[in-house]
Write an enzyme that holds these catalytic residues in place. Structure first.
Site, PDB file in Angstrom:
ATOM      1  N   ASP A 119       0.842  -1.187   0.000  1.00  0.00           N
ATOM      2  CA  ASP A 119       0.000   0.000   0.000  1.00  0.00           C
ATOM      3  C   ASP A 119       0.885   1.249   0.000  1.00  0.00           C
ATOM      4  O   ASP A 119       2.108   1.149  -0.132  1.00  0.00           O
ATOM      5  CB  ASP A 119      -0.927  -0.016   1.227  1.00  0.00           C
ATOM      6  CG  ASP A 119      -2.275   0.624   0.936  1.00  0.00           C
ATOM      7  OD1 ASP A 119      -2.326   1.863   0.884  1.00  0.00           O
ATOM      8  OD2 ASP A 119      -3.268  -0.116   0.748  1.00  0.00           O
ATOM      9  N   HIS A 145      -4.585   4.742   4.871  1.00  0.00           N
ATOM     10  CA  HIS A 145      -5.171   3.860   3.871  1.00  0.00           C
ATOM     11  C   HIS A 145      -4.746   2.410   4.113  1.00  0.00           C
ATOM     12  O   HIS A 145      -5.582   1.496   4.128  1.00  0.00           O
ATOM     13  CB  HIS A 145      -4.760   4.316   2.474  1.00  0.00           C
ATOM     14  CG  HIS A 145      -5.444   3.593   1.356  1.00  0.00           C
ATOM     15  ND1 HIS A 145      -4.924   2.452   0.781  1.00  0.00           N
ATOM     16  CD2 HIS A 145      -6.617   3.833   0.704  1.00  0.00           C
ATOM     17  CE1 HIS A 145      -5.729   2.030  -0.180  1.00  0.00           C
ATOM     18  NE2 HIS A 145      -6.769   2.855  -0.246  1.00  0.00           N
ATOM     19  N   SER A 388     -10.681   0.029  -3.220  1.00  0.00           N
ATOM     20  CA  SER A 388      -9.660  -0.157  -2.198  1.00  0.00           C
ATOM     21  C   SER A 388     -10.203  -0.958  -1.027  1.00  0.00           C
ATOM     22  O   SER A 388      -9.456  -1.630  -0.325  1.00  0.00           O
ATOM     23  CB  SER A 388      -9.162   1.191  -1.676  1.00  0.00           C
ATOM     24  OG  SER A 388      -8.135   1.700  -2.469  1.00  0.00           O
TER      25      SER A 388
END
Length: 720
Positions: A119, A145, A388
């Site tokens: 990521d 994230h 995502s």
């Protein structure tokens, strides 16, 4: 130490080499892996250094993070920058992970499974949801994230609404720099490799086509839609659907590590649409200066969602053959229960096809408003949407299947092609019948996948087969039996060698290298696999010819006639490297190796082996041969086990006549007929019911019969 069952024999097991030969092969493979990893690492470092130098020379920061998306320059192509970006926009219920996670008879939670997460930064190792289960493999800062993705996969549920799909799984966390080389080093190339990865998640990808940037963005320094393809005023270099060098690289990684399956977010490109008359920007020099224009759809590139009506909008690596590409849908939940009727596509999720017509995305999962970990504090959480989020929803659910397989067969592991086929085979169809370019093969169903593994372990070997074709074994055939009680589904998947890469726009040249073919032949004829049309992406899937583009093929027979079916797996042309392993899954079929009408698991259950019973023999001497006992659903080794009427019940009289209810034990795929007479000697039996098919197990005789008695009999046959 785990205990479990031995894998059922399929009759087509790969040959085992001698131990010494295996040792040398393993040593050579390790050396090859190290060499490939070093080569990929050097290439990535050089590309990154060139790209950073390009950025610094122009006074541009190489990385930008506005708290919603992170963007980083990674490489140059033809003097123009490529940027990675994250794909942001009651998930366990949607994929039925909740019906497998810590739930009987499965009882799995991901313990012992390590998932790789690449990521824009590191998963927060000290978040309260992880304990000590996250290891940062790269020395980088914790990122919101990555932490959200990691929590979706493996949060322990200290906060109930944040419970991950596999709450005891471990995570190896990497940033996205040098991802290719790190994947090569970490990926499992065989079963029984401690510390190697069988799963990974990648919720990021290169910017392609239109991208909306705010004025704080260091590359654009102005708000609005920016075109990140080639400067030509068309989509020729948007890289949607392409099988380019980056796509090919991931296929090569999986091909050389065939027990490793990456899960890849499809992308959020479909609603990147400039409006007519709005200001848009082009960069003639690849990002240093920007030229503005008023958007005119007749002369400027169409919006990613308007172009081809939203089709062909998956960028770069999402088009790889050997990975699992995941699109995003809303929650499939109503009042806490799974409800497919509540599912809808999210407006941003990218659609296929790949440029050669292959089916993409592979599946969909929940990507709408997922609540998971945040990196601002060890007890912080956030809600995010996007592919995502759908990708780790699927990846974490798959970790439960990896765990369950290891429980059933300790020390074993599914090939990547098997895990991919398992997820596709058991997905719930959405949208058009069969696969389509919007939902792929449908919504992941972890429960159905777990049930298939359980059935396989309980002695139905035709449910799952891992085998191979070679120059000396160019075709495999499997004889099976269908009782006609439900649909037949057969799925073939293989990890294909990497194809020839191209940057050509909409190249129709298949990326497929080893062209395996699946067909099923039975009482109704020959059945071919699904395929879709690039030229007409909204058309229903057809199934009337060979599929020559996909490395996943599926035959579906909605209303099969009962009888024997032959599954054939063969190939066209030469096989690269001389062999091709494949995975084959079935539903609605039973194995029958000797073709005698007695399913293998039935024979094994009563006669100790899959071919131990003879159809014409009367093993228990009751006057019925073994085939008749199988059709009737009785025990061929017990003379007291015979088929007949289980009960006759007299109901309250109607019009002076008491109706009789005749009951029997019904079996799938059988047809029953009820007969009546009032005199066993002078009046033949007459059929009073017509054909009654399973699951019907009773018949009410309401006709007023005149005579000395009421006599009933029943017969049974296979449904033809």
């Amino acid at each position: 130490m785990k205990t479990g069952r031995t894998r059922p024999s399929t009759g087509f097991q790969p040959l085992e080499a001698a131990g010494l030969a295996l040792f040398f092969l393993a040593a050579q493979a390790m050396a090859d892996r190290s060499s490939r990893a070093q080569e990929a690492a050097g290439r990535a470092a050089l590309e990154k250094a060139e790209a950073q130098a390009w950025a610094w020379q122009r006074g541009i920061e190489p990385r930008f993070d506005d708290g919603g998306n992170v963007i980083e320059i990674m490489a140059l192509r033809n003097g123009r920058p490529l940027f990675n970006t994250t794909f942001n926009k009651n998930a366990a219920i949607s994929t039925t992970a909740n019906a497998v996670r810590n739930t009987a008879p499965f009882g799995v939670d991901g313990a012992g499974v390590v998932v790789g997460v690449w990521d824009g930064g590191s998963v927060m190792t000290n978040h309260q949801e992880f304990g000590n289960r996250v290891v940062a493999q790269d020395v980088v800062s914790a990122h919101y994230h990555a932490s959200h993705v990691g929590g979706t996969i493996a949060a322990s549920g200290i906060v109930t609404n944040a419970l991950g799909m596999a709450p005891s799984a471990a995570i190896d966390s990497y940033d996205w720099n040098s991802d290719d080389s790190e994947m090569i080093s970490a990926a499992a190339s065989a079963a029984g490799q401690p510390g190697k990865l069988h799963l990974s998640n990648h919720s990021y990808g290169y910017i392609s086509g239109w991208y909306y940037a705010y004025w704080t963005n260091p590359w654009t320094r102005r708000s609005g839609y920016h075109w990140w393809g080639d400067i030509h005023e068309d989509e020729a270099e948007a890289a949607f659907g392409q099988y380019n060098t980056y796509t090919r690289s991931w296929d090569s990684i999986v091909y050389n590590a065939p027990y490793f399956l990456p899960f890849k977010a499809a992308g959020n490109e479909r609603n990147d649409n400039p409006t007519e008359g709005s200001k848009v920007y082009y960069s003639p020099d690849g990002g240093t200066t920007w030229t503005n224009a008023i958007y005119d759809a007749s002369i400027h590139p169409g919006g990613d969602g308007a172009y081809k009506n939203g089709y062909d909008s998956i960028p770069y690596r999402g088009n790889a053959k050997n990975i699992l590409t995941v699109g995003a849908v809303t929650d499939a939940v109503v009042d806490g229960e799974r409800a497919l009727t509540n599912v809808s596509l999210l407006g941003f999720t990218s659609w296929g096809p790949a440029d050669d017509g292959r089916i993409k995305p592979d599946i969909v999962a929940n990507g709408d408003q997922l609540y998971s970990c945040n990196q601002t504090a060890t007890n912080a959480y956030a809600t995010r949407s996007g592919t995502s989020m759908s990708s780790p929803n699927a990846c974490g659910s798959a970790a439960l299947l990896v765990d369950y397989y290891d429980d059933l067969f300790p020390g074993g592991a599914m090939r990547a092609s098997t895990l991919k086929a398992l997820i596709i085979h058991t997905a719930d169809d959405l949208g058009r019948p069969g696969p389509d370019y919007q939902f792929g093969w449908g919504l992941m169903n972890t429960l159905k996948a777990g049930q298939l593994l359980a059935d396989y372990s309980n002695g139905n070997p035709v449910r799952l087969t891992e085998a191979k074709l070679s120059s000396t074994n160019e075709s495999n055939a499997y004889v099976c039996y269908a009782d006609g009680s439900g649909p037949v589904r057969v799925t073939l998947c293989w990890t294909d060698p990497p194809g020839a890469s191209t940057w050509e726009h909409d190249s129709r040249t298949p990326a497929l290298v080893n062209d395996l073919d699946l067909k099923v032949t039975g009482p109704g004829g020959t059945f071919h696999p699904f395929q879709l049309s690039y030229e007409d992406p909204e058309a229903n899937a057809t199934a009337h010819a060979k599929n020559q583009v996909d490395n996943v093929e599926q035959v579906y027979i909605g209303f099969p006639e009962s009888g024997h079916y032959t599954i054939t797996v063969d190939h066209e042309g030469a096989l690269q490297n001389g062999t091709q392993h494949y995975s084959l899954l079935t539903s609605g079929l039973m194995a029958d190796q000797d073709g005698d009408g007695l399913p293998d698991n039935w024979e094994a259950g009563f006669f100790a082996s899959a071919t131990g019973g003879e159809a014409a023999a009367d093993a228990d001497g009751d006057g019925y041969d073994n085939l008749a006992e199988y059709i009737a659903g009785t025990d061929p080794t017990d003379p007291a086990s015979v088929f007949g009427i289980a009960a006759v019940e007299s109901l309250q009289p109607v019009d002076g006549h008491p109706p009789f209810v005749v009951e029997w034990n019904s079996m799938p795929g059988r047809v029953y007929n009820v007969y009546w007479t009032y005199h066993l000697k002078y009046l033949p039996f007459s059929n009073i019911s017509g054909e009654l098919r399973w699951p019907i197990n009773s018949f009410t005789d309401s006709v007023e019969h005149v005579g000395f008695g009421q006599y009933y009999k029943i017969d049974v046959r296979m449904d033809d």
